[in-house]
Design a protein around this motif. Structure first.
Motif, mmCIF file in Angstrom:
data_model
loop_
_atom_site.group_PDB
_atom_site.id
_atom_site.type_symbol
_atom_site.label_atom_id
_atom_site.label_comp_id
_atom_site.label_asym_id
_atom_site.label_seq_id
_atom_site.Cartn_x
_atom_site.Cartn_y
_atom_site.Cartn_z
ATOM 1 N N CYS A 76 0.219 -2.956 19.940
ATOM 2 C CA CYS A 76 0.837 -4.237 19.632
ATOM 3 C C CYS A 76 0.153 -5.356 19.507
ATOM 4 N N MET A 79 -1.566 -5.168 16.386
ATOM 5 C CA MET A 79 -0.780 -5.527 15.209
ATOM 6 C C MET A 79 -0.699 -7.119 14.857
ATOM 7 N N TYR A 80 -0.302 -7.793 16.116
ATOM 8 C CA TYR A 80 -0.256 -9.300 16.160
ATOM 9 C C TYR A 80 -1.549 -9.845 15.644
ATOM 10 N N ARG A 82 -3.819 -8.938 13.805
ATOM 11 C CA ARG A 82 -3.830 -8.631 12.236
ATOM 12 C C ARG A 82 -2.658 -9.668 11.382
ATOM 13 N N ASN A 83 -1.875 -10.326 12.113
ATOM 14 C CA ASN A 83 -0.581 -10.693 11.497
ATOM 15 C C ASN A 83 0.259 -9.965 10.733
ATOM 16 N N ARG A 84 0.770 -8.842 11.345
ATOM 17 C CA ARG A 84 1.364 -7.676 10.590
ATOM 18 C C ARG A 84 2.575 -7.592 11.525
ATOM 19 N N CYS A 85 3.623 -7.147 10.868
ATOM 20 C CA CYS A 85 5.020 -6.850 11.566
ATOM 21 C C CYS A 85 5.424 -5.228 11.634
ATOM 22 N N THR A 86 4.420 -4.514 11.155
ATOM 23 C CA THR A 86 4.597 -3.116 11.253
ATOM 24 C C THR A 86 3.421 -2.604 12.107
ATOM 25 N N LEU A 87 3.909 -1.596 12.896
ATOM 26 C CA LEU A 87 2.935 -0.867 13.729
ATOM 27 C C LEU A 87 2.345 0.423 13.001
ATOM 28 N N THR A 88 1.152 0.301 12.511
ATOM 29 C CA THR A 88 0.678 1.421 11.658
ATOM 30 C C THR A 88 -0.002 2.597 12.627
ATOM 31 N N ASP A 91 -3.425 1.244 14.132
ATOM 32 C CA ASP A 91 -3.406 0.391 15.094
ATOM 33 C C ASP A 91 -3.133 1.295 16.341
#
Length: 122
Positions: A76, A79-80, A82-88, A91
């Motif tokens: 998490c 993810m934050y 990278r300024n993303r909203c989806t956990l890939t 990650d």
């Protein structure tokens, strides 16, 4: 004839509340999974004649839940960052590499990727 139903009430915190007889949760915390069955299955595959005590199973369950929480928190955070909203999956793989030491991380990522591929293609 209608049956009369007698309910028992308890007085607590200024209110009457119905007394319920629900069983308490197991020794694991609420919100965490119990991996005891899976630990037993793996042990029986590796060493069929050996058993494991319930205290040891609780310790293993706590260890697995702690590792899961650490990896999830690290993923998490990545993810934050990278300024993303989806956990890939990337990650999660990076979190495993950051949290687990050397060869253990390599094996964990390899087996995890293989399991995901088998699940997707089945």
């Amino acid at each position: 004839m209608a049956r009369s139903i007698i309910k028992k009430y308890r007085y607590s915190r200024g209110y009457l509340s119905l007394i319920s007889r629900k069983k308490l949760h197991s020794s694991t915390d609420f919100g965490h999974r119990n991996y005891s069955l899976y630990v037993n299955r793996v042990l029986k595959e590796v060493v069929p004649q050996r058993g494991i005590s319930s205290r040891t199973l609780d310790i293993m369950n706590t260890l697995i839940n702690n590792i899961f929480d650490c990896i999830a928190m690290e993923a998490c955070n990545l993810m934050y960052f990278r300024n993303r909203c989806t956990l890939t999956p990337e990650d999660i793989q990076r979190a495993v590499y950051l949290r687990l030491p050397g060869k253990l991380a390599k094996h964990a990522v390899a087996f995890g990727s293989e399991a995901v591929n088998r699940y997707v293609h089945s």
